[in-house]
Structure formats: structure tokens, C-alpha cells
Design an enzyme around this catalytic site. Structure first.
Site, short mmCIF file in Angstrom:
data_model
loop_
_atom_site.label_atom_id
_atom_site.label_comp_id
_atom_site.label_asym_id
_atom_site.label_seq_id
_atom_site.Cartn_x
_atom_site.Cartn_y
_atom_site.Cartn_z
CB SER A 207 -0.96 -0.06 1.19
OG SER A 207 -2.02 0.85 1.04
CG HIS B 152 -5.69 -2.93 1.54
ND1 HIS B 152 -5.31 -2.56 0.26
CD2 HIS B 152 -4.97 -2.15 2.39
CE1 HIS B 152 -4.41 -1.59 0.32
NE2 HIS B 152 -4.18 -1.32 1.60
#
Length: 262
Positions: free
Chosen positions: A97, A233
Site C-alpha cells: 500500500s 487489502h
């Protein structure tokens, strides 16, 4: 977590490592997030002496008292300076990320510092300058709404999520990371890399669709590859073994080409 107290922390030490795997954490993340990778390393890299390290950004973990950096490049410069002080080893950079942006800038600076990146792995992240990305301004959300969104993604321990005092302590650094990441992704200056890039995206990631993997190939003169996994995620921390095994399979081919001109 080791005795080195700068940006780069040793998670699993190895004498005379042939490969140094450096984890760059997500927004609000800490070096300790990569501690769960230690057990999977020997099986993933059976023929390689691997040292596992992770970055501790200013304003995070035991550096909570420091102000967070407001530019990805500033974070990367500190990390590269720390890496030059370590015994030499090939580098495998893994950013998740927000950490993918940091890893990208670390990779860009490594050749000038005499550091050899054999692979840049980016996970759960858009490439900087990707025109397909819709701009987001999540760093401007009210505290309560931003915190709820972060908790829903799964990156915050449920025991912490319900404690207002801890939320108020941790949220400023998270908000700063998100703002820094958003500015970096919107930058129109082209990023130029020369290392191989491996992109990891999960089918269930609500932030990064599969099409986000395409633009990374435009940033490097090296090879690019894509791995589509399962989970959300934060799938890279839920079950790291398949991920590490996948990364290990990509190292020998690249290393052989680099060393022997194949």
C-alpha cells in the site's frame, strides 16, 4: 526487534546474508507488522541466506514522538542511508500500500548509493501517475469516519479499534501517511526505474482493482509481472507463505541474468 534504532530494523538476522528482504509498511504500519513473516522464510528461500528487515517510519511505533515525514522521498532517503550502513547484500524491496510508494522511491535511489535491487515487489497499490486512478481525499475525512474506514479494511487490531485514546494517538500519523501517499500518486513527474517489478493484487481488495497493475510496467526498463491473489487489502499479512514462495521463485532468474549476462 533488533538493536538498530534508525529506519531499518532487523526482524530476522542472518550471518552474511545473500539477500536482504526489506518490508515497507502501509499507512500507519510499523516494522513489527512483518514479524509474522519470519516463520515462512526458511521454506520459501531454502537455498538462500535471507535477512528480513522492515522500515520504521518517523511517527510510527517506537518513533511515535517524531513528526511524520510529509514527502515519500524524504522517507526513502533516510531508509537508503540506513541501508548503506549494513553489510552488503542483494536487495528485495517489498512495499505494501503506502509502502509501495516508499519502496518505489527507495529503488530509484539505490543505484546512486551503490545498492543492488534485484526485485521491487509492490502490493495493494496504484502506480504513481496512473491516469486510471480516481483521485481520493481520504486524509480530509473527519476522525470518526476515517477511523471507521481504516478499521473496515482490516489493518487495525479489533482490541485497538474500540479504544478512543489509542485512536487519538495513532490517527494523526495514519492521516499524514494517507495525505503523503495521495500527493505522491497524483504526481505527474515520471518515475524511472531499472529493476524488475512484481505487482501483487488481491481480488477482494476494495482499494485497488485488478486494472491497477497495468501502469507499473511503464515505470521501469526491467521486466514486470503480476500476481493476483485471494483475500482483502491486508492479505499479505494474513498468509505470507505463498507470497514469499512466489517472490523466491523470481529471484534466481533475475540474479542469473544480472550476474552472467543471460
Amino acid at each position: 526487534m533488533g538493536v538498530h534504532r534508525g529506519s531499518v530494523r532487523t526482524v530476522a538476522h542472518t550471518e552474511r546474508p545473500g539477500l536482504r528482504l526489506l518490508g515497507l509498511p502501509h499507512s500507519g504500519g510499523r516494522a513489527e507488522n512483518f514479524a509474522g513473516w519470519r516463520a515462512a522464510l526458511p521454506a520459501a528461500f531454502p537455498a538462500t541466506a535471507v535477512e528480513l528487515c522492515a522500515a520504521q517510519y518517523p511517527g510510527h511505533g517506537d518513533r511515535l514522538a517524531e513528526p511524520p515525514r510529509e514527502a515519500v522521498g524524504a522517507i526513502a532517503e533516510e531508509i537508503v542511508a540506513d541501508l548503506t550502513r549494513l553489510p552488503p547484500a542483494d536487495l528485495l524491496l517489498f512495499g505494501h500500500s503506502f509502502g509501495s510508494a516508499v519502496a518505489c522511491e527507495v529503488a530509484r535511489r539505490c543505484p546512486g548509493a551503490g545498492l543492488d535491487v534485484v526485485l521491487l515487489a509492490v502490493s495493494g497499490a496504484w502506480a504513481p501517475g496512473d491516469p486510471a486512478r480516481t483521485p481520493r481525499d481520504e486524509h480530509l475525512l473527519p476522525d470518526e469516519e476515517l477511523w471507521k474506514r481504516l478499521v473496515a479494511l482490516g489493518g487495525i487490531d479489533p482490541d485497538i479499534a474500540s479504544q478512543t485514546e489509542l485512536r487519538d494517538l495513532l490517527l494523526p500519523a495514519m492521516r499524514a501517511d494517507i495525505a503523503t501517499h495521495e500527493r505522491y500518486l497524483a504526481c505527474q513527474d515520471p518515475v524511472r526505474l531499472h529493476c524488475d517489478v512484481h505487482v501483487c493484487i488481491a481480488r477482494g481488495d476494495p482499494l485497488v482493482p485488478l486494472r491497477a497493475g497495468r501502469h507499473w510496467a511503464r515505470l521501469t526498463t526491467g521486466n514486470t509481472s503480476l500476481d493476483i491473489g485471494h483475500g482483502g487489502h491486508f492479505h499479505v499479512f494474513d498468509d505470507p507463505a505463498p507470497l514469499l514462495e512466489n517472490l523466491a521463485r523470481r529471484i534466481p532468474v533475475h540474479t542469473k541474468r544480472r550476474r552472467f549476462g543471460a
